[in-house]
Design a protein around this motif. Structure first.
Motif, PDB file in Angstrom:
ATOM      1  N   ASN A   1      38.097  91.488 -52.428  1.00  0.00           N
ATOM      2  CA  ASN A   1      36.821  90.806 -52.189  1.00  0.00           C
ATOM      3  C   ASN A   1      36.988  89.292 -52.220  1.00  0.00           C
ATOM      4  OD1 ASN A   1      35.587  93.254 -51.952  1.00  0.00           O
ATOM      5  ND2 ASN A   1      34.184  92.996 -53.666  1.00  0.00           N
ATOM      6  N   SER A   2      37.849  88.797 -53.089  1.00  0.00           N
ATOM      7  CA  SER A   2      38.105  87.355 -53.153  1.00  0.00           C
ATOM      8  C   SER A   2      38.746  86.865 -51.859  1.00  0.00           C
ATOM      9  CB  SER A   2      39.020  87.031 -54.334  1.00  0.00           C
ATOM     10  OG  SER A   2      38.415  87.371 -55.562  1.00  0.00           O
TER      11      SER A   2
ATOM     12  N   LEU B   1      33.167  88.723 -54.445  1.00  0.00           N
ATOM     13  CA  LEU B   1      32.687  88.756 -53.067  1.00  0.00           C
ATOM     14  C   LEU B   1      31.835  87.529 -52.758  1.00  0.00           C
ATOM     15  CD1 LEU B   1      32.663  90.386 -50.443  1.00  0.00           C
ATOM     16  CD2 LEU B   1      30.623  91.564 -51.286  1.00  0.00           C
ATOM     17  N   GLY B   2      31.125  87.049 -53.773  1.00  0.00           N
ATOM     18  CA  GLY B   2      30.318  85.847 -53.591  1.00  0.00           C
ATOM     19  C   GLY B   2      31.079  84.563 -53.848  1.00  0.00           C
ATOM     20  N   GLY B   3      32.343  84.686 -54.271  1.00  0.00           N
ATOM     21  CA  GLY B   3      33.133  83.503 -54.568  1.00  0.00           C
ATOM     22  C   GLY B   3      32.652  82.757 -55.796  1.00  0.00           C
TER      23      GLY B   3
ATOM     24  N   SER C   1      37.783  82.807 -51.462  1.00  0.00           N
ATOM     25  CA  SER C   1      37.786  82.052 -52.713  1.00  0.00           C
ATOM     26  C   SER C   1      39.190  82.044 -53.309  1.00  0.00           C
ATOM     27  CB  SER C   1      36.791  82.648 -53.722  1.00  0.00           C
ATOM     28  OG  SER C   1      36.885  81.980 -54.964  1.00  0.00           O
TER      29      SER C   1
ATOM     30  N   ARG D   1      38.345  88.304 -48.974  1.00  0.00           N
ATOM     31  CA  ARG D   1      37.303  88.393 -47.953  1.00  0.00           C
ATOM     32  C   ARG D   1      36.414  87.163 -47.987  1.00  0.00           C
ATOM     33  NH1 ARG D   1      33.871  93.752 -46.692  1.00  0.00           N
ATOM     34  NH2 ARG D   1      35.771  94.080 -45.491  1.00  0.00           N
ATOM     35  N   SER D   2      36.037  86.727 -49.172  1.00  0.00           N
ATOM     36  CA  SER D   2      35.151  85.568 -49.290  1.00  0.00           C
ATOM     37  C   SER D   2      35.895  84.252 -49.101  1.00  0.00           C
ATOM     38  CB  SER D   2      34.455  85.569 -50.650  1.00  0.00           C
ATOM     39  OG  SER D   2      35.378  85.337 -51.701  1.00  0.00           O
TER      40      SER D   2
END
Length: 265
Positions: free
Chosen positions: A79-80, A49-51, A85, A82-83
Protein backbone atom coordinates in the motif's frame (compact mmCIF):
# COMPACT_ATOMS: atom_id res chain seq x y z
CA UNK A 1 -8.83 -4.54 -2.05
CA UNK A 2 -12.40 -5.66 -1.62
CA UNK A 3 -14.97 -2.94 -0.98
CA UNK A 4 -15.94 -4.02 2.51
CA UNK A 5 -16.79 -1.09 4.75
CA UNK A 6 -19.40 -2.42 7.17
CA UNK A 7 -16.89 -3.92 9.60
CA UNK A 8 -14.37 -1.09 9.63
CA UNK A 9 -13.53 0.05 13.14
CA UNK A 10 -13.08 3.65 14.31
CA UNK A 11 -9.35 2.86 14.25
CA UNK A 12 -9.54 2.13 10.51
CA UNK A 13 -11.36 5.41 9.88
CA UNK A 14 -8.89 7.48 11.90
CA UNK A 15 -5.90 5.86 10.19
CA UNK A 16 -7.31 6.28 6.69
CA UNK A 17 -8.01 9.96 7.33
CA UNK A 18 -4.65 10.64 8.94
CA UNK A 19 -6.22 11.77 12.22
CA UNK A 20 -3.28 11.19 14.54
CA UNK A 21 -4.79 12.60 17.76
CA UNK A 22 -7.95 10.55 17.35
CA UNK A 23 -5.91 7.47 16.56
CA UNK A 24 -3.83 7.95 19.70
CA UNK A 25 -6.99 8.41 21.77
CA UNK A 26 -8.59 5.25 20.38
CA UNK A 27 -5.49 3.19 21.11
CA UNK A 28 -5.44 4.59 24.66
CA UNK A 29 -9.08 3.52 25.01
CA UNK A 30 -8.12 -0.07 24.26
CA UNK A 31 -8.82 -0.51 20.55
CA UNK A 32 -6.59 -3.30 19.27
CA UNK A 33 -4.13 -2.06 16.64
CA UNK A 34 -4.31 -5.30 14.63
CA UNK A 35 -8.09 -5.46 14.32
CA UNK A 36 -8.90 -6.66 10.79
CA UNK A 37 -11.88 -6.21 8.53
CA UNK A 38 -13.49 -9.27 6.95
CA UNK A 39 -11.17 -8.89 3.97
CA UNK A 40 -8.10 -8.75 6.20
CA UNK A 41 -7.44 -5.00 6.11
CA UNK A 42 -5.71 -3.51 9.14
CA UNK A 43 -5.50 0.08 10.30
CA UNK A 44 -1.85 0.04 9.22
CA UNK A 45 -2.97 -0.85 5.69
CA UNK A 46 -5.18 2.24 5.73
CA UNK A 47 -2.52 4.57 7.10
CA UNK A 48 -0.01 3.44 4.48
CA UNK A 49 -2.49 3.64 1.63
CA UNK A 50 -3.09 7.25 2.58
CA UNK A 51 0.61 7.94 3.02
CA UNK A 52 0.02 8.99 6.64
CA UNK A 53 3.50 8.46 8.08
CA UNK A 54 2.79 9.64 11.62
CA UNK A 55 -0.25 7.39 11.92
CA UNK A 56 1.69 4.43 10.56
CA UNK A 57 4.51 5.10 13.04
CA UNK A 58 2.10 5.29 15.95
CA UNK A 59 0.48 2.00 14.99
CA UNK A 60 3.83 0.25 14.58
CA UNK A 61 5.14 1.66 17.83
CA UNK A 62 1.95 0.37 19.45
CA UNK A 63 2.62 -3.16 18.25
CA UNK A 64 0.91 -3.36 14.85
CA UNK A 65 2.19 -6.16 12.61
CA UNK A 66 4.21 -4.80 9.70
CA UNK A 67 3.62 -7.78 7.39
CA UNK A 68 -0.09 -8.51 7.78
CA UNK A 69 -1.61 -9.38 4.40
CA UNK A 70 -5.18 -8.70 3.30
CA UNK A 71 -7.36 -11.26 1.54
CA UNK A 72 -6.02 -10.16 -1.83
CA UNK A 73 -2.40 -10.33 -0.66
CA UNK A 74 -1.74 -6.63 -0.13
CA UNK A 75 0.59 -5.71 2.73
CA UNK A 76 1.14 -2.28 4.29
CA UNK A 77 4.38 -2.15 2.26
CA UNK A 78 2.44 -2.77 -0.95
CA UNK A 79 0.00 0.00 0.00
CA UNK A 80 2.89 2.37 0.71
CA UNK A 81 4.28 1.68 -2.75
CA UNK A 82 0.86 2.28 -4.25
CA UNK A 83 0.53 5.65 -2.54
CA UNK A 84 4.14 6.56 -3.29
CA UNK A 85 5.02 7.24 0.34
CA UNK A 86 8.76 6.61 0.55
CA UNK A 87 8.60 7.66 4.20
CA UNK A 88 6.13 4.85 4.97
CA UNK A 89 8.20 2.38 2.92
CA UNK A 90 11.32 3.26 4.90
CA UNK A 91 9.43 3.05 8.18
CA UNK A 92 8.05 -0.41 7.42
CA UNK A 93 11.45 -1.68 6.33
CA UNK A 94 12.89 -0.45 9.62
CA UNK A 95 10.23 -2.51 11.39
CA UNK A 96 11.17 -5.67 9.50
CA UNK A 97 8.61 -5.68 6.68
CA UNK A 98 9.51 -8.20 4.00
CA UNK A 99 10.26 -6.91 0.50
CA UNK A 100 9.19 -10.29 -0.90
CA UNK A 101 5.55 -10.99 -1.62
CA UNK A 102 3.86 -14.37 -1.32
CA UNK A 103 1.01 -13.13 -3.52
CA UNK A 104 1.49 -13.00 -7.27
CA UNK A 105 -0.64 -9.90 -7.78
CA UNK A 106 0.52 -7.82 -4.81
CA UNK A 107 4.27 -7.34 -5.15
CA UNK A 108 5.56 -4.07 -3.63
CA UNK A 109 8.36 -3.96 -6.23
CA UNK A 110 5.97 -4.26 -9.16
CA UNK A 111 3.51 -1.78 -7.68
CA UNK A 112 6.20 0.86 -7.17
CA UNK A 113 7.41 0.29 -10.74
CA UNK A 114 3.94 0.59 -12.25
CA UNK A 115 3.15 3.77 -10.32
CA UNK A 116 6.57 5.26 -11.23
CA UNK A 117 7.46 5.77 -7.57
CA UNK A 118 11.20 5.71 -8.03
CA UNK A 119 12.22 6.49 -4.45
CA UNK A 120 10.09 3.62 -3.16
CA UNK A 121 11.66 1.32 -5.72
CA UNK A 122 15.17 2.39 -4.73
CA UNK A 123 14.43 1.65 -1.05
CA UNK A 124 13.11 -1.81 -1.91
CA UNK A 125 16.07 -2.61 -4.12
CA UNK A 126 18.51 -1.44 -1.44
CA UNK A 127 16.75 -3.75 1.03
CA UNK A 128 17.25 -6.85 -1.10
CA UNK A 129 14.23 -6.98 -3.40
CA UNK A 130 14.93 -9.00 -6.54
CA UNK A 131 14.62 -6.64 -9.49
CA UNK A 132 14.22 -9.37 -12.11
CA UNK A 133 11.44 -11.34 -10.38
CA UNK A 134 8.98 -12.41 -13.08
CA UNK A 135 5.43 -13.05 -11.93
CA UNK A 136 2.86 -14.92 -14.06
CA UNK A 137 0.73 -12.51 -16.12
CA UNK A 138 2.55 -9.57 -14.51
CA UNK A 139 6.10 -10.09 -15.72
CA UNK A 140 9.18 -8.42 -14.27
CA UNK A 141 9.23 -5.00 -12.58
CA UNK A 142 10.93 -3.63 -15.70
CA UNK A 143 8.23 -5.07 -17.94
CA UNK A 144 5.54 -3.63 -15.67
CA UNK A 145 7.18 -0.21 -15.68
CA UNK A 146 7.48 -0.24 -19.47
CA UNK A 147 3.84 -1.20 -19.87
CA UNK A 148 2.82 1.66 -17.59
CA UNK A 149 5.07 4.22 -19.24
CA UNK A 150 6.90 4.76 -15.94
CA UNK A 151 10.06 6.20 -17.44
CA UNK A 152 11.71 7.12 -14.13
CA UNK A 153 11.46 3.59 -12.80
CA UNK A 154 12.52 2.09 -16.13
CA UNK A 155 15.70 4.14 -15.94
CA UNK A 156 16.30 3.29 -12.28
CA UNK A 157 15.88 -0.45 -12.89
CA UNK A 158 18.18 -0.46 -15.90
CA UNK A 159 20.87 1.53 -14.09
CA UNK A 160 20.59 -0.92 -11.18
CA UNK A 161 21.33 -3.80 -13.56
CA UNK A 162 17.90 -5.19 -14.42
CA UNK A 163 17.97 -7.70 -17.26
CA UNK A 164 16.62 -5.85 -20.28
CA UNK A 165 15.39 -9.11 -21.75
CA UNK A 166 13.27 -10.37 -18.82
CA UNK A 167 9.66 -9.50 -19.46
CA UNK A 168 6.51 -11.59 -19.25
CA UNK A 169 6.97 -14.95 -20.88
CA UNK A 170 8.09 -14.28 -24.44
CA UNK A 171 6.99 -10.65 -24.33
CA UNK A 172 9.99 -8.45 -23.62
CA UNK A 173 10.07 -5.04 -21.92
CA UNK A 174 10.68 -3.58 -25.38
CA UNK A 175 7.46 -5.15 -26.65
CA UNK A 176 5.61 -3.53 -23.74
CA UNK A 177 7.18 -0.11 -24.33
CA UNK A 178 6.39 -0.22 -28.04
CA UNK A 179 2.77 -1.12 -27.38
CA UNK A 180 2.62 1.73 -24.87
CA UNK A 181 3.91 4.03 -27.60
CA UNK A 182 6.54 5.78 -25.49
CA UNK A 183 9.58 6.66 -27.66
CA UNK A 184 11.72 7.82 -24.71
CA UNK A 185 11.36 4.45 -22.96
CA UNK A 186 11.97 2.60 -26.24
CA UNK A 187 15.20 4.60 -26.78
CA UNK A 188 16.28 3.88 -23.21
CA UNK A 189 15.77 0.14 -23.58
CA UNK A 190 17.66 0.10 -26.87
CA UNK A 191 20.56 1.99 -25.26
CA UNK A 192 20.75 -0.78 -22.65
CA UNK A 193 20.88 -3.52 -25.26
CA UNK A 194 17.26 -4.54 -25.83
CA UNK A 195 16.91 -6.93 -28.75
CA UNK A 196 14.52 -5.46 -31.30
CA UNK A 197 14.40 -8.78 -33.15
CA UNK A 198 12.93 -10.77 -30.26
CA UNK A 199 9.58 -12.33 -31.11
CA UNK A 200 6.71 -12.54 -28.65
CA UNK A 201 4.23 -15.38 -28.20
CA UNK A 202 2.49 -14.28 -31.41
CA UNK A 203 5.73 -14.29 -33.35
CA UNK A 204 5.89 -10.50 -33.62
CA UNK A 205 8.91 -8.28 -33.13
CA UNK A 206 8.69 -4.87 -31.44
CA UNK A 207 8.85 -3.27 -34.89
CA UNK A 208 5.84 -5.33 -35.98
CA UNK A 209 3.89 -3.88 -33.05
CA UNK A 210 4.80 -0.26 -33.65
CA UNK A 211 2.23 2.13 -35.10
CA UNK A 212 2.94 3.10 -38.73
CA UNK A 213 4.86 6.37 -39.14
CA UNK A 214 5.11 6.84 -35.38
CA UNK A 215 8.08 8.17 -33.44
CA UNK A 216 8.44 4.71 -31.89
CA UNK A 217 8.67 3.10 -35.32
CA UNK A 218 11.22 5.72 -36.36
CA UNK A 219 13.35 4.97 -33.28
CA UNK A 220 13.31 1.25 -34.00
CA UNK A 221 14.13 1.66 -37.67
CA UNK A 222 16.96 4.09 -36.90
CA UNK A 223 18.63 1.53 -34.60
CA UNK A 224 18.12 -1.59 -36.71
CA UNK A 225 21.84 -1.92 -37.40
CA UNK A 226 24.32 -3.73 -35.15
CA UNK A 227 25.49 -2.21 -31.87
CA UNK A 228 28.72 -0.23 -32.01
CA UNK A 229 31.89 -1.76 -30.58
CA UNK A 230 31.83 0.67 -27.66
CA UNK A 231 28.25 -0.33 -26.81
CA UNK A 232 29.09 -4.03 -26.97
CA UNK A 233 32.07 -3.44 -24.68
CA UNK A 234 29.85 -1.61 -22.20
CA UNK A 235 27.28 -4.42 -22.18
CA UNK A 236 30.03 -7.01 -21.69
CA UNK A 237 31.80 -5.16 -18.86
CA UNK A 238 28.55 -4.41 -17.01
CA UNK A 239 27.55 -8.07 -17.30
CA UNK A 240 30.98 -9.21 -16.07
CA UNK A 241 30.81 -6.87 -13.08
CA UNK A 242 27.38 -8.17 -12.18
CA UNK A 243 24.51 -6.26 -10.63
CA UNK A 244 25.88 -6.38 -7.11
CA UNK A 245 29.19 -4.79 -8.14
CA UNK A 246 28.09 -2.12 -10.61
CA UNK A 247 28.42 0.52 -7.92
CA UNK A 248 32.13 -0.31 -7.70
CA UNK A 249 32.84 0.72 -11.28
CA UNK A 250 34.27 4.10 -10.15
CA UNK A 251 36.98 2.21 -8.26
CA UNK A 252 38.28 0.64 -11.47
CA UNK A 253 41.59 1.96 -12.81
CA UNK A 254 39.92 3.62 -15.77
CA UNK A 255 39.68 7.21 -16.99
CA UNK A 256 36.64 9.02 -15.56
CA UNK A 257 35.20 9.37 -19.04
CA UNK A 258 35.11 5.59 -19.49
CA UNK A 259 33.70 5.07 -15.98
CA UNK A 260 30.89 7.52 -16.79
CA UNK A 261 30.25 5.68 -20.05
CA UNK A 262 29.95 2.35 -18.24
CA UNK A 263 27.50 3.83 -15.76
CA UNK A 264 25.47 5.73 -18.39
CA UNK A 265 26.31 9.08 -16.78
Amino acid sequence: MADSWSDRSPLHEAASQGRLLLLRSLIAQGFHVDTLTMDGVSSLHEACLGGHYNCAKLLLDSGAKADVASADGATPLFNSCRSGSAACVGLLLQHGASVHSTHQLASPMHEAAIKDHRECLELLQASGAQIDTELPEVGSPLYSACGAGAAGCVEMLLLAGADVGVGCGRDSPLHAAVQRGDPSVVELLLDFGANMFDRNSEGKTPLDLSAPNSSVQFSLQRKRGPFSLSQLCRFCIRQSLGRSRLHRAPSLSLPHRIQDFLLYH
